[in-house]
Design a protein around this motif. Structure first.
Motif, PDB file in Angstrom:
ATOM      1  N   ALA A 135       0.832  -1.209   0.000  1.00 34.27           N
ATOM      2  CA  ALA A 135       0.000   0.000   0.000  1.00 34.27           C
ATOM      3  C   ALA A 135       0.861   1.250   0.000  1.00 34.27           C
ATOM      4  N   LEU A 136       0.336   2.306  -0.631  1.00 34.80           N
ATOM      5  CA  LEU A 136       0.912   3.646  -0.574  1.00 34.80           C
ATOM      6  C   LEU A 136      -0.128   4.580   0.023  1.00 34.80           C
ATOM      7  N   VAL A 137       0.277   5.373   1.003  1.00 34.07           N
ATOM      8  CA  VAL A 137      -0.606   6.365   1.621  1.00 34.07           C
ATOM      9  C   VAL A 137       0.064   7.723   1.491  1.00 34.07           C
ATOM     10  N   THR A 138      -0.570   8.664   0.775  1.00 32.57           N
ATOM     11  CA  THR A 138      -0.034  10.020   0.700  1.00 32.57           C
ATOM     12  C   THR A 138      -0.573  10.846   1.870  1.00 32.57           C
ATOM     13  N   ASP A 198      -4.839   8.353  -1.882  1.00 35.41           N
ATOM     14  CA  ASP A 198      -4.291   9.683  -2.131  1.00 35.41           C
ATOM     15  C   ASP A 198      -5.156  10.785  -1.551  1.00 35.41           C
ATOM     16  N   ALA A 199      -4.579  11.547  -0.623  1.00 36.41           N
ATOM     17  CA  ALA A 199      -5.280  12.660   0.011  1.00 36.41           C
ATOM     18  C   ALA A 199      -4.751  14.001  -0.448  1.00 36.41           C
ATOM     19  N   VAL A 200      -3.874  14.013  -1.458  1.00 31.96           N
ATOM     20  CA  VAL A 200      -3.226  15.248  -1.868  1.00 31.96           C
ATOM     21  C   VAL A 200      -3.752  15.756  -3.202  1.00 31.96           C
ATOM     22  N   GLY A 201      -3.793  14.885  -4.214  1.00 26.26           N
ATOM     23  CA  GLY A 201      -4.261  15.291  -5.533  1.00 26.26           C
ATOM     24  C   GLY A 201      -3.261  16.187  -6.235  1.00 26.26           C
ATOM     25  N   SER A 222      -9.037  13.441  -2.278  1.00 22.51           N
ATOM     26  CA  SER A 222      -8.546  14.776  -1.983  1.00 22.51           C
ATOM     27  C   SER A 222      -9.469  15.839  -2.556  1.00 22.51           C
ATOM     28  N   SER A 223      -9.443  17.013  -1.920  1.00 24.11           N
ATOM     29  CA  SER A 223     -10.143  18.170  -2.478  1.00 24.11           C
ATOM     30  C   SER A 223      -9.180  19.029  -3.294  1.00 24.11           C
ATOM     31  N   GLY A 224      -7.982  18.477  -3.587  1.00 24.85           N
ATOM     32  CA  GLY A 224      -6.960  19.247  -4.264  1.00 24.85           C
ATOM     33  C   GLY A 224      -7.001  19.196  -5.775  1.00 24.85           C
TER      34      GLY A 224
END
Length: 305
Positions: A135-138, A198-201, A222-224
């Protein structure tokens, strides 16, 4: 009571005196003991065309009930998502958005765990993880990300990569169970992963997608913003899944409640440990926002009235 407000896009945030709100039908009036600061609210302050009510996660004691409330009583301790003015000594919370706080947990535990944990767990569920996958978590040190790292490990990930904006966060992310910590801009993230949360976008979407093994899944919550080329999906048979917590709360309340119970169970067992970066007074809301906007936080940023 005291309330945080601002008058023009970008702030500044300031304290004002306001009347204690009256709970409407189906609402609880909560004396706020802890308020979670989130990136979406911080972004709205700087980006929204008109000032918004500073809402979000609150936790505290129920002091009054609106008409028709049946699940809670005065004196109960609850947490939930407030859509009105939440940066305040008192706030209203709709009964449908409220959940009880166990006796073993504090209000700070509740705002650090529940909403951020629901997003982390929901994004993980959307990835359909299998035991033994990588897994990858940003944004791995953020309020959501630091829980996602732990949950991925609890769901059987054999390897977890945590991606962060600053190498100074590496020790914290490793303490959560990450095997590898990567820094944005350095795309040598090791062996490909099976799924990414992904939480960054934005510009990070492309390297996050590139980190996937053939057939891998990228969950974007993400909201990015950001864009992905269809060709990059095609050549590796990869997929992108959009995840939005509000849609789950409205359309799948049974999943919402199931995930809440799971979070509290893992917390009670000591398997899931929410981290708090700092506790700020209402008068320090601007400093709390600055910490989140700069992505300097390690864990959840909390206001304590």
């Amino acid at each position: 009571m005291r309330r945080v407000r601002y008058e023009s896009p970008g702030g500044p945030l300031f304290l004002e005196e306001a009347a204690v709100p009256e709970p409407g039908p189906g609402e609880l009036l909560v004396r706020c003991e802890a308020i979670g600061v989130t990136l979406p609210v911080v972004r709205k302050v700087t980006e929204a065309a008109e000032p918004i009510a500073l809402g979000g996660e609150i936790a505290g004691e129920v002091v009054a009930l609106g008409e028709g409330v049946g699940r809670f009583g005065v004196g109960d301790r609850v947490t939930g998502l407030c859509f009105g003015h939440g940066y305040a000594d008192f706030a209203t919370l709709h009964e449908s958005m409220a959940s009880p706080i166990p006796d073993s947990a504090t209000a700070v535990d509740a705002v650090a765990l529940v909403r951020s944990g629901l997003v982390a767990l929901g994004a993980l569920e959307a990835a359909r993880p299998e035991p033994g996958e990588a897994a990858l978590v940003t944004a791995a040190a953020s309020g959501v990300g630091h829980l996602a790292v732990q949950l991925a490990r609890l769901r059987g990930a054999r390897r977890v990569v945590g991606a962060v904006s600053d190498p100074a966060k590496a020790a914290f992310v490793r303490s959560l169970g990450a095997d590898t910590v990567a820094v944005y801009g350095d795309e040598s993230w090791g062996e490909p992963v099976d799924y990414a949360l992904d939480a960054v976008g934005g510009e990070l979407l492309t390297p996050a997608l590139a980190a996937l093994a053939p057939g891998g899944r990228l969950v974007a919550y993400s909201s990015g913003g950001g864009t992905i080329r269809a060709y990059d999906l095609l050549v590796g048979a990869k997929s992108v899944i959009g995840f939005q917590m509000a849609r789950i709360a409205r359309g799948r309340p049974e999943s919402y409640e199931k995930w809440r119970r799971e979070l509290w169970r893992l917390f009670a067992e000591g398997a899931l440990k929410p981290a708090v970066h700092g506790e700020f007074g209402l008068g320090d809301a601007a400093r709390a926002h600055a910490a989140v906007e700069a992505r300097s936080n390690l864990g959840k940023v909390v206001l304590r009235p």
